[in-house]
Design a protein around this motif. Sequence first.
Motif, mmCIF file in Angstrom:
data_model
loop_
_atom_site.group_PDB
_atom_site.id
_atom_site.type_symbol
_atom_site.label_atom_id
_atom_site.label_comp_id
_atom_site.label_asym_id
_atom_site.label_seq_id
_atom_site.Cartn_x
_atom_site.Cartn_y
_atom_site.Cartn_z
ATOM 1 N N TYR A 1 0.820 -1.214 0.000
ATOM 2 C CA TYR A 1 0.000 0.000 0.000
ATOM 3 C C TYR A 1 0.855 1.266 0.000
ATOM 4 O O TYR A 1 0.324 2.363 -0.127
ATOM 5 C CB TYR A 1 -0.924 0.033 1.225
ATOM 6 C CG TYR A 1 -2.140 -0.855 1.110
ATOM 7 C CD1 TYR A 1 -2.064 -2.207 1.403
ATOM 8 C CD2 TYR A 1 -3.377 -0.342 0.718
ATOM 9 C CE1 TYR A 1 -3.187 -3.025 1.305
ATOM 10 C CE2 TYR A 1 -4.503 -1.140 0.626
ATOM 11 C CZ TYR A 1 -4.406 -2.471 0.922
ATOM 12 O OH TYR A 1 -5.524 -3.276 0.813
ATOM 13 N N PRO B 1 3.295 4.138 -1.379
ATOM 14 C CA PRO B 1 3.485 4.672 -2.734
ATOM 15 C C PRO B 1 4.954 4.690 -3.147
ATOM 16 O O PRO B 1 5.542 5.737 -3.342
ATOM 17 C CB PRO B 1 2.898 6.089 -2.637
ATOM 18 C CG PRO B 1 3.028 6.466 -1.204
ATOM 19 C CD PRO B 1 3.000 5.201 -0.401
ATOM 20 N N ILE B 2 5.535 3.498 -3.285
ATOM 21 C CA ILE B 2 6.909 3.397 -3.796
ATOM 22 C C ILE B 2 6.967 2.278 -4.832
ATOM 23 O O ILE B 2 6.138 1.378 -4.826
ATOM 24 C CB ILE B 2 7.936 3.077 -2.683
ATOM 25 C CG1 ILE B 2 7.656 1.694 -2.048
ATOM 26 C CG2 ILE B 2 7.957 4.153 -1.624
ATOM 27 C CD1 ILE B 2 8.868 1.063 -1.415
ATOM 28 N N ALA B 3 7.953 2.380 -5.737
ATOM 29 C CA ALA B 3 8.228 1.286 -6.678
ATOM 30 C C ALA B 3 9.251 0.386 -5.992
ATOM 31 O O ALA B 3 10.450 0.621 -6.070
ATOM 32 C CB ALA B 3 8.760 1.841 -7.990
ATOM 33 N N ASP C 1 1.145 -3.502 -6.114
ATOM 34 C CA ASP C 1 0.933 -2.226 -5.441
ATOM 35 C C ASP C 1 -0.557 -1.888 -5.410
ATOM 36 O O ASP C 1 -1.242 -2.037 -6.425
ATOM 37 C CB ASP C 1 1.638 -1.090 -6.194
ATOM 38 C CG ASP C 1 3.143 -1.277 -6.234
ATOM 39 O OD1 ASP C 1 3.682 -1.891 -5.291
ATOM 40 O OD2 ASP C 1 3.774 -0.813 -7.199
ATOM 41 N N ASP D 1 -2.112 1.289 -5.283
ATOM 42 C CA ASP D 1 -1.813 2.714 -5.344
ATOM 43 C C ASP D 1 -2.989 3.428 -5.994
ATOM 44 O O ASP D 1 -3.162 3.383 -7.206
ATOM 45 C CB ASP D 1 -0.531 2.939 -6.145
ATOM 46 C CG ASP D 1 -0.113 4.407 -6.126
ATOM 47 O OD1 ASP D 1 -0.965 5.266 -5.827
ATOM 48 O OD2 ASP D 1 1.053 4.687 -6.422
#
Lengths: 211, 211
Positions: free
Chosen positions: B175, B177-179, B190, B192
């Motif tokens: 959850y 918000p990063i790759a 993800d 997102d």
Amino acid sequence: MALEIPEVVIDRLPIYVRALTVLERQGRDVVNSQELGGKLGVTPAQIRKDLSYFGRFGKQGRGYNVKRLLEELHQILGITREWSMVLVGVGQLGRAILGYGGFAPQGFRIVGAFDVDSAAVGERVDGLEVKSIDVLPEEMRQLRAQLGIVAVPAASAQQVIDMLVESGVKAILNYAPIAAHVPPDVRIKDIDPVLALQSMTFYIKESGAAP
Amino acid sequence: MALEIPEVVIDRLPIYVRALTVLERQGRDVVNSQELGGKLGVTPAQIRKDLSYFGRFGKQGRGYNVKRLLEELHQILGITREWSMVLVGVGQLGRAILGYGGFAPQGFRIVGAFDVDSAAVGERVDGLEVKSIDVLPEEMRQLRAQLGIVAVPAASAQQVIDMLVESGVKAILNYAPIAAHVPPDVRIKDIDPVLALQSMTFYIKESGAAP
């Protein structure tokens, strides 16, 4: 022309934007499809093909200019401007959404919050006064939000979605676990963690012993 | 053979499962690709092609047996059994996830909850005692969960993901918000909401006046 672009391509563009934003922050000027693909688990050929729908980016063998590609993708996706959203459902999930820090930096702003529960109505959550779902249609005339977020239980989700559509919302982010119906001119995306889990168990179902 | 199936096909199977489950509850015995596609915004040809990766289902012109197709898809996805998951991050979002009623009916059970915040550690949330992230590796030897849910802020997400991977988790629902990076034998999806919003603004960016 836009109508011919497969939806899966459009779905990948925000992922490119996210990766390119990281590269830009790192001060990178150029990236090639090989490196970008490596970061995202997408083949370089797929990246080149996806971008080819929108014209020519980068020169053969020279890679992409990070800043320029990012600007183009922002234009394509329509995220150069700010978007207003309304949230329906201010339970535990709705509160987490209101408190989520990821929307505003990307230009998505929640401008209205609605709930059926009269106990929640009137309460202030993250700077917004929760309003009754009954006043949604009239509030929407002022708010003029084009995006709606649905965080209500499954049983009332379709009804809420219908109300949002009637109030002029053109795209809905749906957290309720239902396959909702919308008219052809309205977009909807489900945030369903179970779907994501089920598509991963396919890959791990034969690895290791069952717990 | 399984490795040759495109990931986008696997991603669609849970959506078919969801629609077929609704049909089964309605007492429907048979459905054709036309009707199923209509419900999901997928072409009938796409559905037939997706299912063809896994053998023959249904007879030409007779449609699919709802119950049988559902059973086959459950087998394919590995969701005939129960899966154990651990959650890391018991903030507002983590609490919403712990309280989410959609996991258990689909066989996904959260068996452990961890947090860095010492104020949260020891608290009971939805029947689970929140443990310190420091004891994750030893707890995991008993819990033997193969799935992890990451609901921590972006800044600490990669570190948490690395810990989960080292503790034997094979699939991660992220959850943050990063790759994120994971080894090739670990799956990650993800959640997102911004990616979903950005792929919808593409379609509505020219419709109507800006708010």
